[in-house]
Design a protein around this motif. Structure first.
Motif, PDB file in Angstrom:
ATOM      1  N   GLN A 108      29.033  79.138  21.366  1.00  0.00           N
ATOM      2  CA  GLN A 108      28.901  78.949  22.819  1.00  0.00           C
ATOM      3  C   GLN A 108      27.449  78.616  23.190  1.00  0.00           C
ATOM      4  O   GLN A 108      27.186  77.676  23.913  1.00  0.00           O
ATOM      5  CB  GLN A 108      29.346  80.238  23.514  1.00  0.00           C
ATOM      6  CG  GLN A 108      29.260  80.180  25.015  1.00  0.00           C
ATOM      7  CD  GLN A 108      29.819  81.447  25.650  1.00  0.00           C
ATOM      8  OE1 GLN A 108      30.332  82.325  24.974  1.00  0.00           O
ATOM      9  NE2 GLN A 108      29.704  81.538  26.947  1.00  0.00           N
ATOM     10  N   GLN A 109      26.539  79.419  22.662  1.00  0.00           N
ATOM     11  CA  GLN A 109      25.124  79.207  22.952  1.00  0.00           C
ATOM     12  C   GLN A 109      24.536  78.327  21.862  1.00  0.00           C
ATOM     13  O   GLN A 109      24.608  78.696  20.687  1.00  0.00           O
ATOM     14  CB  GLN A 109      24.418  80.584  22.970  1.00  0.00           C
ATOM     15  CG  GLN A 109      23.145  80.621  23.779  1.00  0.00           C
ATOM     16  CD  GLN A 109      23.358  80.352  25.263  1.00  0.00           C
ATOM     17  OE1 GLN A 109      24.310  80.838  25.839  1.00  0.00           O
ATOM     18  NE2 GLN A 109      22.489  79.551  25.860  1.00  0.00           N
ATOM     19  N   PRO A 110      23.974  77.169  22.239  1.00  0.00           N
ATOM     20  CA  PRO A 110      23.363  76.338  21.194  1.00  0.00           C
ATOM     21  C   PRO A 110      22.304  77.164  20.452  1.00  0.00           C
ATOM     22  O   PRO A 110      21.530  77.883  21.086  1.00  0.00           O
ATOM     23  CB  PRO A 110      22.709  75.195  21.976  1.00  0.00           C
ATOM     24  CG  PRO A 110      23.344  75.205  23.319  1.00  0.00           C
ATOM     25  CD  PRO A 110      23.810  76.602  23.584  1.00  0.00           C
ATOM     26  N   ASN A 111      22.283  77.077  19.127  1.00  0.00           N
ATOM     27  CA  ASN A 111      21.363  77.930  18.375  1.00  0.00           C
ATOM     28  C   ASN A 111      20.574  77.149  17.333  1.00  0.00           C
ATOM     29  O   ASN A 111      20.677  77.425  16.142  1.00  0.00           O
ATOM     30  CB  ASN A 111      22.145  79.067  17.699  1.00  0.00           C
ATOM     31  CG  ASN A 111      23.250  78.543  16.790  1.00  0.00           C
ATOM     32  OD1 ASN A 111      23.553  77.350  16.814  1.00  0.00           O
ATOM     33  ND2 ASN A 111      23.829  79.406  15.979  1.00  0.00           N
ATOM     34  N   ILE A 194      26.591  74.647  28.974  1.00  0.00           N
ATOM     35  CA  ILE A 194      25.837  73.402  29.172  1.00  0.00           C
ATOM     36  C   ILE A 194      26.311  72.635  30.411  1.00  0.00           C
ATOM     37  O   ILE A 194      27.378  72.905  30.942  1.00  0.00           O
ATOM     38  CB  ILE A 194      25.907  72.490  27.920  1.00  0.00           C
ATOM     39  CG1 ILE A 194      27.362  72.206  27.541  1.00  0.00           C
ATOM     40  CG2 ILE A 194      25.179  73.119  26.747  1.00  0.00           C
ATOM     41  CD1 ILE A 194      27.514  71.301  26.357  1.00  0.00           C
ATOM     42  N   ASP A 195      25.468  71.687  30.836  1.00  0.00           N
ATOM     43  CA  ASP A 195      25.736  70.991  32.098  1.00  0.00           C
ATOM     44  C   ASP A 195      26.896  69.989  31.945  1.00  0.00           C
ATOM     45  O   ASP A 195      27.217  69.578  30.832  1.00  0.00           O
ATOM     46  CB  ASP A 195      24.466  70.254  32.550  1.00  0.00           C
ATOM     47  CG  ASP A 195      24.096  69.164  31.567  1.00  0.00           C
ATOM     48  OD1 ASP A 195      24.429  67.995  31.833  1.00  0.00           O
ATOM     49  OD2 ASP A 195      23.502  69.481  30.508  1.00  0.00           O
ATOM     50  N   PRO A 196      27.496  69.584  33.089  1.00  0.00           N
ATOM     51  CA  PRO A 196      28.698  68.741  33.051  1.00  0.00           C
ATOM     52  C   PRO A 196      28.517  67.413  32.305  1.00  0.00           C
ATOM     53  O   PRO A 196      29.428  66.971  31.614  1.00  0.00           O
ATOM     54  CB  PRO A 196      29.012  68.478  34.524  1.00  0.00           C
ATOM     55  CG  PRO A 196      28.355  69.585  35.258  1.00  0.00           C
ATOM     56  CD  PRO A 196      27.172  69.989  34.461  1.00  0.00           C
ATOM     57  N   THR A 197      27.351  66.776  32.431  1.00  0.00           N
ATOM     58  CA  THR A 197      27.146  65.508  31.733  1.00  0.00           C
ATOM     59  C   THR A 197      27.178  65.726  30.219  1.00  0.00           C
ATOM     60  O   THR A 197      27.771  64.947  29.471  1.00  0.00           O
ATOM     61  CB  THR A 197      25.785  64.889  32.128  1.00  0.00           C
ATOM     62  OG1 THR A 197      25.715  64.891  33.546  1.00  0.00           O
ATOM     63  CG2 THR A 197      25.632  63.478  31.616  1.00  0.00           C
TER      64      THR A 197
END
Lengths: 273, 219
Positions: A108-111, A194-197
């Protein structure tokens, strides 16, 4: 690489409907807590399968059973069978580290690692013994291209991975996994931070990657499951304290128009959960 | 639990049912205007059609808005899609009612054989029965009733065929012209009932998620 898990390279064409992962009668325990019971399903090769269900229904737990990530948690127990290309991933002689190379994971969280973009992607191949710079260069470039990140980072490869935006970091993590040529990509809510784009870019990426990689995504976003997946599995813990079950597994288009099980219909139409 | 959304769906279904009840009235009035030669009633049927058209379009628009904003799935999606589809049928049924009213306008003042008036009236009554059953099936999501619609439709088709046979007995040219309008009206009634049968199949899909095979209603 462990012999038990040796298999064709990713991207080798095969007949439609080929099964990549077979799960039979899987039960999972966290110590005394019985988290999953009686899970059986076939995950098709080179397709996207979505796992949906209310929070705490065991979908992430099940995902982690597929590449033995749960082995890292003390006191856990898996019963039943998980076959990858027909071979038992819990069988003797299977190296979990090699298994996780073949069945990569996105969280879920970029790492990204606290190192350069280049080194993030080259990390896995180096670990697997690739030393030649030109070979590493090729792998880094190809992996970043497959992750649709190359154009954005090709001039800043020595910059820290953590300096990228959240969406770019997530694609960097995908490139890092792709660099070791996995057969399967497990994505545990890859878009929820993360953002929609960037979500759009990752969804597009999944559609491109599935021609060569089998993708399984856990998502809380049912529209995302409907958009990106070919097949959908609905998990449910019916009573607190009871183990979760796999209620329904089928073609995504069917699940979202005419689910067979009333519990699936009630969940996806927002009547509970 | 998406209460606002549920209310939207309920309201939209109520709107479609209300249009359906108006279609029952339109059909009844159109037949009456034809049988009684009531031009005023025929005009009222014709004038009322634009209102039905607008309301049917409104159902389609609202349905699209809900799909775009609420992302309905499964039975909710089937309901919305089916309501749009049913509204489209109602719009066409309304047009057929108008066609019957226009036939009434053309034939008013000329008296044909009573047998044919009786046949049209009988056919009109049977169509009323199909329409009422269809609305009941829609209102209650009643599969049994929706499956009976085909059966209720059969005598209407038979009457249409009988109408042709009766028509063949007409001798006078004037009667033949009158008879042509009447046979068209009979055909429109038969088509209205076919739409009701199609709606019944749609109700089955809406409730079960399974498409019933459509009979060839052009036959």
């Amino acid at each position: 690489m462990s012999e038990a898990l040796d298999c064709p390279s990713p991207g080798v064409p095969s007949a439609d409907g080929e099964v990549k992962i077979t799960v039979r009668d899987l039960d999972f325990h966290y110590g005394d807590f019985h988290a999953l019971t009686g899970i059986s399903c076939d995950i098709k090769a080179r397709s996207v399968t979505a796992f949906i269900g209310p929070s705490g229904c065991g979908k992430s737990t099940f995902l982690r059973c597929l590449n033995r990530m749960n082995d890292l948690i003390p006191g856990t127990r898996v019963d039943g069978t998980v076959l990858l290309d027909g071979q038992d991933v819990y069988g003797p002689g299977v190296d979990p580290v090699d298994l996780r190379r073949r069945v990569g994971m996105i969280f879920q969280q970029p790492n990204p690692f606290p190192m350069s973009i280049y080194d993030n992607v080259a990390y896995g191949p180096r670990l697997h013994g690739v030393k030649k710079r030109s070979e590493l260069d090729d792998i880094v470039r190809m992996s970043l291209e497959r992750a649709n990140l190359w154009k954005e980072v090709k001039d800043i490869l020595d910059r820290g991975g953590l300096t990228l935006s959240g969406g770019q970091q997530q694609r960097l993590c995908i490139a890092r996994v792709l660099a070791v040529q996995p057969d399967v990509l497990l994505m545990d809510e890859p878009c929820s931070a993360i953002d929609p784009t960037s979500v759009q870019k990752i969804e597009d990426l999944m559609a491109e990657l599935k021609s060569s990689v089998t993708i399984i995504i856990v998502t809380h976003n049912m529209q995302q499951a409907a958009r990106v997946s070919d097949e959908t599995a609905f998990f449910l813990q019916e009573q607190a304290g009871e183990p979760a079950i796999l209620v329904e597994f089928g073609r995504t288009a069917e699940i979202f128009t005419s689910p067979k099980d009333k519990r699936t219909e009630d969940y996806i139409t927002g009547r509970f959960g | 639990m998406r209460e606002g959304f549920r209310k939207e769906l309920k309201d939209l279904k109520a709107t479609v049912l209300a249009i359906g009840h108006d279609i029952v009235d339109v059909t009844r009035d159109a037949v009456r205007s034809l049988v009684e030669g009531d031009v005023d009633l025929a005009e009222r049927v014709i004038e009322g059609d634009s209102d039905i058209d607008a309301r049917c379009l409104g159902v389609e628009e609202r349905s699209l808005e809900i799909i775009a904003t609420q992302f309905p799935v499964a039975r909710d999606l089937r309901l919305l899609h089916s309501l749009s589809y049913i509204a489209m049928h109602f719009e066409r049924m309304g047009d057929l009612g108008v066609n019957i009213a226009k036939a009434a306008r053309r034939t008013a003042g000329r008296q044909g054989p009573q047998t044919l008036y009786d046949l049209i009236q009988a056919q009109g009554n049977l169509v009323q029965r199909v329409l009422q059953a269809m609305l009941e099936a829609l209102e209650k999501n009643d599969l049994e009733t929706s499956r009976k619609l085909q059966e209720l439709d059969e005598p209407i088709d038979h009457l249409f065929k009988q109408f042709f046979r009766e028509l063949a007995r007409l001798q006078e040219e004037e009667d033949i012209e009158w008879g042509s309008s009447m046979v068209l009206a009979s055909r429109y009634l038969e088509r209205i009932a076919d739409h009701a049968v199609d709606i019944g199949e749609r109700i089955t899909y809406m409730v079960t998620g399974q498409f019933a095979s459509c009979e060839d209603d052009e036959a």
